[in-house]
Design an enzyme around this catalytic site. Structure first.
Site, PDB file in Angstrom:
ATOM      1  N   ARG A 172      25.730   7.357  -4.643  1.00  7.72           N
ATOM      2  CA  ARG A 172      25.668   6.775  -3.290  1.00  7.72           C
ATOM      3  C   ARG A 172      26.681   5.682  -3.012  1.00  7.72           C
ATOM      4  NH1 ARG A 172      19.290   6.770  -2.536  1.00  7.72           N
ATOM      5  NH2 ARG A 172      19.265   8.998  -2.248  1.00  7.72           N
TER       6      ARG A 172
ATOM      7  N   SER B  89       0.810  -1.225   0.000  1.00 12.92           N
ATOM      8  CA  SER B  89       0.000   0.000   0.000  1.00 12.92           C
ATOM      9  C   SER B  89       0.840   1.271   0.000  1.00 12.92           C
ATOM     10  CB  SER B  89      -0.918  -0.009   1.221  1.00 12.92           C
ATOM     11  OG  SER B  89      -0.129  -0.079   2.402  1.00 12.92           O
TER      12      SER B  89
END
Ligand code: SIN
Length: 515
Positions: A271, A11
């Site tokens: 990163r 969700s």
């Protein structure tokens, strides 16, 4: 037998973006094992990357994305996504989503690692994930039902078609069928002791998909975020890269700038470069900090980071935040095409659970909310055009599990072992050790039984072990270093590996295949 038109498992942003774009005559059920507020998306401190600046262009965004991805990205799919990015921002604005703006009313574009342009759209400073979730939730229509605390523990597959799920609640175990089943379960940060991820992010979708026979790609590509808050040797959530985008620098206990001379982008290098530098400095015994003294109104601009520091008694008045890397994102995942279809008919994957190929070996900052928004909308468009009815439930059950096959390990042990053996620096010895340990739990046997008698916690541990195994096997196969996968025994990027993907599918060999 209960039926839906579309089942979405998970969700977060990708799930809600899909749900809101499905046509109103579609009966959509969203299963979430916790509730909507407990996923990763709500905690996303970065923003949405899009080439909307005057000097910017989707192709410049593409160059940064593929450089960060170490050229393992799927070029066409990546370029298409980046071309669609400005339209996604435009659509959000037209719907009333508020972006941070400059005094002259233009959108305030931030910068993060690996970007050569300011192109990150934020909302509420470091609260973009939360604001985006709220915005999407408001757009959900009556045809979408969100069921909290429903844990999907098995996908139903017959003749290589996925047609339903088995799920558990506190009170019952049941089946729901649908012609379209979408996995939007996020990644697997909780497999590691240090992570920026929410406690619910345990690799469920990967294990479900693999057990259903779906193809998985490049599970070895894991991104460690350089700056998690580090308090007494433990990590406690993310200190967004946007802080470095605003000028903060990484220093050691003596104030030495550790990124000097390491990469042309300095503290805003991709990163993997920054995280590996911190790792090396820590190995040498240094303690690392983000020096934020040059950022005016820090507390106002970074309310989430400020609250995080206050919660852990880190005072910002001196201007130093102690940091260390931790697992943040997985670039690999369930193989999908450009629409989100997996190799199993009726089964789809979106968001971090999917491997669309846009992130290559290392995701460029703030490209993941974008991926979720672009691909979910596409999938909705495709599903809206289909006129398929589902396969009836045959009621076939797996044999009941009467006695446990073996004891499952505590989650903390798995997390520790993943850090040690499949962490930022890997080698064949550690990976083989980890593979042997994971295989001692007889995962194939566990998954051949009906799991309904186990608790959700036990099934989650099985999912974590299965996902850890997929990652370990892939990491062992890739005998080079690229992006988020660093092998100390194969420290170089090898040209012949650039376009190779490690593809895994149940009951097939794990030979790397050249796509
Ligand atoms: C961050 O804010 O540093 C994370 C953003 C991202 O992972 O894209």
């Amino acid at each position: 037998m209960e039926r839906a038109d579309v089942i979405i498992v998970g969700s977060g942003v990708a799930a809600l973006q899909l749900a809101r774009h499905l046509s109103e005559d579609t009966n959509v059920i969203v299963f979430t094992k916790s509730d909507v507020s407990n996923g990763n998306s709500r905690y996303a401190q970065g923003g949405i990357a899009a080439a909307i600046g005057e000097e910017d262009h989707p192709f410049a965004h593409y160059l940064d994305t593929t450089e960060a991805g170490r050229y393992a990205n799927h070029s066409q799919t990546t370029l298409e996504m980046l071309r669609e990015a400005p339209g996604i921002i435009q659509e959000l604005i037209e719907e009333g989503f508020t972006c941070d703006r400059n005094q002259d009313g233009t959108i305030d574009l931030g910068r993060e690692g690996g970007h050569h342009q300011n192109r990150i759209v934020h909302s509420g400073g470091d609260q973009t994930g939360k604001r985006l979730m709220e915005h999407l939730q408001q757009q959900i229509r009556a045809n979408v039902e969100i069921r909290d605390h429903h844990f999907v523990y098995e996908l139903l597959v017959e003749n290589e078609v996925c047609y339903g799920v088995r799920y558990k609640t506190e009170y019952e175990t049941a089946v729901l069928t649908a012609p379209h089943i979408v996995l939007s379960t996020g990644g697997c940060g909780q497999l590691y002791a240090s992570t920026s991820n929410a406690p619910t992010i345990t690799g469920d979708g990967f294990a479900l998909a693999y057990e259903a026979g779906a193809e998985m790609t490049d599970m070895e590509f894991v991104q460690f975020h350089p700056t998690l808050l580090n308090v007494n040797g433990k990590t406690h959530g993310l200190v967004t890269e946007a802080v470095r985008g605003e000028g903060a620098v990484l220093v050691d206990e003596k104030g030495r700038r550790i990124m000097d001379g390491v990469h042309p982008l300095g503290d805003l290098a991709p990163r993997n470069v920054v995280a590996n530098t911190i790792y090396t400095e820590r190995e040498k015994g240094h303690t690392l900090y983000l020096d934020i003294r040059m950022i005016p109104q820090f507390e106002e601009r970074f309310p989430t980071v400020t609250a995080l520091c206050h919660r852990h008694d880190i005072s910002l008045s001196e201007g130093f935040i102690p940091v260390t890397p931790g697992c943040h994102f997985i670039m690999g995942g369930i193989t999908t095409d450009k629409i989100g279809r997996t190799s199993v008919t009726g089964l789809y994957a979106i968001g971090e659970a999917a491997c669309t190929g846009v992130h290559g070996a290392n995701r460029l900052a703030s490209n993941s909310l974008l991926e979720g928004m672009v691909f979910s909308k596409r999938l909705a468009g495709w599903i809206n055009e289909q006129k398929v009815s589902g396969i009836p439930y045959t009621g076939k059950n797996k044999p009941l599990l009467l006695d446990p096959i073996c004891d499952l390990p505590p989650r903390s042990l798995l997390q520790q072992k993943m850090m040690e053996n499949v962490g930022m620096v890997r080698d064949a010895k550690a990976l083989k050790k980890q593979k042997g340990w994971l295989e001692s739990f007889h995962l194939d046997q566990w998954f051949s039984f009906d799991l309904s008698l186990l608790t959700s916690k036990q099934v989650t541990t099985l999912f974590m072990l299965r996902t850890a195994w997929l990652m370990t096997v892939s990491a062992l196969e890739r005998e080079e270093s690229r992006g988020g996968h660093y092998r100390s025994d194969f420290p170089n990027e090898e040209t012949e590996w650039q376009q190779k993907q490690i593809v895994q599918e149940k009951r097939k060999s794990n030979e790397p295949i050249h796509l």
